[in-house]
Design a protein around this motif. Structure first.
Motif, PDB file in Angstrom:
ATOM      1  N   MET A  97      55.539 118.975 -10.323  1.00 40.27           N
ATOM      2  CA  MET A  97      56.404 118.151 -11.150  1.00 40.27           C
ATOM      3  C   MET A  97      56.727 116.792 -10.539  1.00 40.27           C
ATOM      4  O   MET A  97      57.896 116.408 -10.414  1.00 40.27           O
ATOM      5  N   PRO A  98      55.711 116.025 -10.150  1.00 41.05           N
ATOM      6  CA  PRO A  98      56.000 114.645  -9.757  1.00 41.05           C
ATOM      7  C   PRO A  98      56.316 113.817 -10.995  1.00 41.05           C
ATOM      8  O   PRO A  98      55.508 113.753 -11.931  1.00 41.05           O
ATOM      9  N   TYR A  99      57.482 113.205 -11.026  1.00 42.68           N
ATOM     10  CA  TYR A  99      57.811 112.345 -12.166  1.00 42.68           C
ATOM     11  C   TYR A  99      57.257 110.955 -11.880  1.00 42.68           C
ATOM     12  O   TYR A  99      57.709 110.265 -10.955  1.00 42.68           O
ATOM     13  N   LEU A 100      56.285 110.528 -12.682  1.00 36.81           N
ATOM     14  CA  LEU A 100      55.543 109.292 -12.455  1.00 36.81           C
ATOM     15  C   LEU A 100      55.833 108.269 -13.544  1.00 36.81           C
ATOM     16  O   LEU A 100      54.964 107.489 -13.921  1.00 36.81           O
ATOM     17  N   GLY A 101      57.054 108.242 -14.019  1.00 36.76           N
ATOM     18  CA  GLY A 101      57.414 107.375 -15.124  1.00 36.76           C
ATOM     19  C   GLY A 101      57.761 105.959 -14.726  1.00 36.76           C
ATOM     20  O   GLY A 101      58.085 105.138 -15.583  1.00 36.76           O
ATOM     21  N   PHE A 102      57.709 105.635 -13.439  1.00 34.70           N
ATOM     22  CA  PHE A 102      57.981 104.284 -12.963  1.00 34.70           C
ATOM     23  C   PHE A 102      57.191 104.098 -11.666  1.00 34.70           C
ATOM     24  O   PHE A 102      56.702 105.063 -11.081  1.00 34.70           O
ATOM     25  N   PRO A 103      57.039 102.878 -11.183  1.00 32.69           N
ATOM     26  CA  PRO A 103      56.271 102.648  -9.954  1.00 32.69           C
ATOM     27  C   PRO A 103      57.061 103.101  -8.725  1.00 32.69           C
ATOM     28  O   PRO A 103      57.856 102.347  -8.151  1.00 32.69           O
ATOM     29  N   ILE A 104      56.840 104.328  -8.326  1.00 32.62           N
ATOM     30  CA  ILE A 104      57.641 104.925  -7.258  1.00 32.62           C
ATOM     31  C   ILE A 104      57.378 104.224  -5.932  1.00 32.62           C
ATOM     32  O   ILE A 104      56.276 103.741  -5.660  1.00 32.62           O
ATOM     33  N   ASN A 105      58.408 104.194  -5.112  1.00 34.30           N
ATOM     34  CA  ASN A 105      58.325 103.528  -3.822  1.00 34.30           C
ATOM     35  C   ASN A 105      58.736 104.441  -2.681  1.00 34.30           C
ATOM     36  O   ASN A 105      58.884 103.986  -1.548  1.00 34.30           O
ATOM     37  N   ASP A 106      58.939 105.730  -2.984  1.00 33.78           N
ATOM     38  CA  ASP A 106      59.296 106.679  -1.938  1.00 33.78           C
ATOM     39  C   ASP A 106      58.828 108.069  -2.327  1.00 33.78           C
ATOM     40  O   ASP A 106      58.451 108.330  -3.470  1.00 33.78           O
ATOM     41  N   VAL A 107      58.841 108.946  -1.347  1.00 32.22           N
ATOM     42  CA  VAL A 107      58.393 110.325  -1.515  1.00 32.22           C
ATOM     43  C   VAL A 107      59.424 111.251  -0.892  1.00 32.22           C
ATOM     44  O   VAL A 107      60.033 110.931   0.143  1.00 32.22           O
ATOM     45  N   HIS A 108      59.646 112.391  -1.537  1.00 26.92           N
ATOM     46  CA  HIS A 108      60.381 113.500  -0.920  1.00 26.92           C
ATOM     47  C   HIS A 108      59.351 114.522  -0.449  1.00 26.92           C
ATOM     48  O   HIS A 108      58.402 114.820  -1.174  1.00 26.92           O
ATOM     49  N   ALA A 109      59.546 115.049   0.746  1.00 28.06           N
ATOM     50  CA  ALA A 109      58.682 116.121   1.241  1.00 28.06           C
ATOM     51  C   ALA A 109      59.583 117.280   1.649  1.00 28.06           C
ATOM     52  O   ALA A 109      59.916 117.454   2.822  1.00 28.06           O
ATOM     53  N   PHE A 110      60.007 118.048   0.641  1.00 32.30           N
ATOM     54  CA  PHE A 110      60.928 119.150   0.910  1.00 32.30           C
ATOM     55  C   PHE A 110      60.272 120.128   1.880  1.00 32.30           C
ATOM     56  O   PHE A 110      59.174 120.606   1.651  1.00 32.30           O
ATOM     57  N   GLY A 111      60.968 120.428   2.964  1.00 29.06           N
ATOM     58  CA  GLY A 111      60.463 121.371   3.949  1.00 29.06           C
ATOM     59  C   GLY A 111      59.760 120.726   5.122  1.00 29.06           C
ATOM     60  O   GLY A 111      59.462 121.408   6.109  1.00 29.06           O
ATOM     61  N   ALA A 112      59.483 119.428   5.064  1.00 33.02           N
ATOM     62  CA  ALA A 112      58.781 118.776   6.173  1.00 33.02           C
ATOM     63  C   ALA A 112      59.583 118.840   7.463  1.00 33.02           C
ATOM     64  O   ALA A 112      59.017 118.859   8.560  1.00 33.02           O
ATOM     65  N   GLU A 113      60.898 118.892   7.334  1.00 39.27           N
ATOM     66  CA  GLU A 113      61.748 118.871   8.515  1.00 39.27           C
ATOM     67  C   GLU A 113      61.675 120.142   9.346  1.00 39.27           C
ATOM     68  O   GLU A 113      62.254 120.215  10.430  1.00 39.27           O
ATOM     69  N   HIS A 114      60.932 121.141   8.871  1.00 39.59           N
ATOM     70  CA  HIS A 114      60.844 122.403   9.596  1.00 39.59           C
ATOM     71  C   HIS A 114      59.656 122.466  10.546  1.00 39.59           C
ATOM     72  O   HIS A 114      59.577 123.395  11.356  1.00 39.59           O
ATOM     73  N   SER A 115      58.730 121.537  10.451  1.00 44.99           N
ATOM     74  CA  SER A 115      57.491 121.647  11.227  1.00 44.99           C
ATOM     75  C   SER A 115      56.902 120.273  11.501  1.00 44.99           C
ATOM     76  O   SER A 115      57.426 119.242  11.041  1.00 44.99           O
TER      77      SER A 115
END
Length: 575
Positions: free
Chosen positions: A417-435
């Motif tokens: 479910m990436p919402y691509l309705g505008f020119p995104i300038n950032d990313v969330h990486a849920f769970g990246a902080e664990h490894s």
């Protein structure tokens, strides 16, 4: 000679925002150009992602519900795309399909009953108005009568000294429990312990025969009761093991229900307890479990049938003899929720962003990787999984019945479910902080000039709510790679646009092709996902959990760990 795809990453791994720490992947030899990365990124086209969405979210697909011919048409489309890219089939018998046998359970809507009694007083609750339930799996006709025991949040967390089962006997009882977890739990433990699947497993282990859920005021505000009603009677799925038993079917549990605010008030008035006071005490972290001195009868009838649905799997073989038998897995769920009654008359839930956009993104990443002159060092599996909307069933099956030994799967990048309705300038990486996947995520977004931003709503525990969590449960580092909420166009409020999608279109018929779509935003997001995958696939050291990480310690206790970074200025979400 080392492949070019190894050499080119020296520039990536020394970009300005990269951290030099124990978690940083081994840098490739110096002096390489990164033209191959540029060439791979150039293969990704936002317009191509949109074309995939246009096929998968068309009304002709009728919402791609798992276990239906509609889903199979979508699966055939993806398999055809894999074949056109020259990717090797990785499913059953040399096909692209990992076929799964499911037990489908569908509630007979005229059947649910919930009756309460205390002394001589009797109280019938009304289906839909006071309570809802779903189909059962242990039997088609289920009726259970038992005493009610309130068990707080229904959580046993010994490492936190929290046990809602202390001092109460729940064997043979129907449990009444709150949604969520105590406010004092940190984000990681809240994510794990608030899971309904986890709570049901704990209740079944202790001999409970039913569960009645109470929604806390927080959850009531987050999702109004009316949002639950259109899905009543929709099919639930559990995959069948080799003995024909439904996985997570919980045979001892003979009944379940979720109460509305009105239903909860009526139950607690009958019991003589103050519901508002109970909510307030548990907000403060109290356990306070007790017998309600009320008995309940839960009954329902379900229709059962066996259906088949499939994960669609392809593999790109790695180029390094020492690493090609290790695998990075990209996942995205192909299913959506099908057709449901709607006040607008449009019953088709097209799932344009949930998750035709994610599937289209992964197909473009697969195209970019497979078109490179030299494949990544590790092998890469592309898995479009089924039945995510039924409770992560397809990814659960994949991780417990993988096409390669699970120890050879080094990481999962899930795009949902990436919402691509505008020119995104950032990313969330849920769970990246664990490894150490955190490092790859940071370097990938920096390569695109994008930010890696924290989860804006950690209280919604989204890390456990999509297919990446099936990998975590098997001890595999994983992330949910999501489009963020910053817009590169100052005229567009990205946060408002994303919030509007979630509130107005998520799991509704209006999640369709009429919604805005940014070609530039789709390209940047997919390219960041590509670069992150290349970093994981090409770095000699496999991803590792951080030391003293809750998920790593719980699900990979014997795996090698590395110290987390210490530079607080670059902390991602959740830490």
């Amino acid at each position: 000679m080392l492949p070019k795809t190894v050499l080119l990453f020296c520039v990536l791994l020394t970009c300005a925002c990269a951290r030099q720490s124990a978690t940083t992947p081994t840098a490739p030899p110096a002096g390489a150009a990164d033209s191959d990365v540029d060439a791979a990124m150039a293969q990704i086209r936002g317009a191509a992602i949109r074309r995939h969405m246009t096929v998968l979210a068309d009304d002709a697909m009728r919402g791609r519900e798992a276990g239906t011919g509609d889903f199979q048409r979508a699966a055939d489309y993806v398999a055809g795309q894999f074949e056109a890219l020259g990717l090797e089939p990785f499913g059953d018998d040399g096909s692209y399909f990992q076929n799964i046998e499911f037990l489908e359970s569908r509630l007979v809507l005229s059947s649910p009953e919930l009756a309460l009694s205390k002394g001589g007083a009797m109280l019938d609750l009304a289906f839909r108005r006071d309570f809802i339930t779903r189909g059962g799996y242990a039997a088609q006709m289920q009726t259970v009568t038992a005493d009610l025991v309130f068990v707080g949040y229904g959580i046993h967390a010994p490492e936190l000294g929290h046990d809602d089962y202390a001092g109460v006997d729940v064997d043979g009882k129907i449990l009444v429990r709150l949604s969520g977890a105590p406010p004092g739990f940190d984000t990681d433990r809240r994510a794990f312990y608030s899971s309904g699947r986890r709570k049901s497993a704990v209740a079944a282990e202790r001999g409970a025969v039913g569960i009645i859920g109470l929604r806390t005021p927080v959850d009531q505000a987050r999702r109004p009761w009316s949002r639950y009603l259109p899905g009543l009677g929709s099919a639930g799925l559990r995959w069948l093991d080799e003995e024909g038993r439904p996985f997570l079917g919980y045979p001892p549990m003979q009944g379940s229900a979720t109460l509305s605010e009105r239903g909860a008030t009526r139950l607690f008035e009958l019991s003589g307890h103050d519901l508002d006071d109970l909510f307030e005490r548990h907000v403060q972290g109290a356990t306070g479990s007790f017998d309600l001195a009320v008995s309940a009868t839960l009954s329902r009838r379900s229709t059962h049938r066996q259906v088949r649905s499939a994960n669609v799997l392809a593999v790109l073989r790695g180029s390094d003899p020492a690493l090609k038998d290790e695998y990075l897995v990209y996942t995205g769920h192909l299913d959506h929720i099908g057709r449901r009654p709607s006040v607008t008359g449009d019953e088709i839930h097209n799932g344009a962003y949930d998750n035709a956009a994610g599937v289209g993104t992964i197909l473009e990443i697969a195209k970019a990787m497979s078109s490179s002159a030299t494949p990544p060092r590790r092998s890469v599996i592309f898995a479009m999984v089924t039945a995510e909307e039924k409770g992560l069933r397809g990814s659960s099956y994949f991780t417990r019945n993988p096409p390669v030994p699970v120890a050879q799967i080094v990481a999962n990048i899930n795009i949902d479910m990436p919402y691509l309705g505008f020119p995104i300038n950032d990313v969330h990486a849920f769970g990246a902080e664990h490894s150490t996947l955190e490092t790859a995520a940071r370097q990938a977004t920096a390569r695109l000039g994008m930010a890696l931003t924290p989860d804006p709503k950690p209280e919604e525990v989204r890390f456990i709510r999509s297919d990446q969590f099936s990998f975590v449960l098997q001890g595999i580092p994983a992330v949910a790679f999501k489009a963020g909420m910053q817009s590169s166009d100052p005229a567009i409020d990205g946060a408002a646009a994303l919030d509007g999608f979630l509130k107005q279109h998520y799991h509704r018929p209006s999640d369709d092709l009429s919604l805005p779509f940014s070609v530039a935003g789709a390209e940047r997001f997919a390219r960041a996902g590509l670069v992150m995958g290349l970093l994981v696939a090409n770095t000699t050291e496999r991803p590792a959990w951080y030391t003293d990480d809750f998920f790593g310690d719980k699900f990979a206790p014997n795996a090698a760990k590395v110290a987390p970074p210490t530079d607080a200025g670059s902390q991602p979400a959740g830490r």
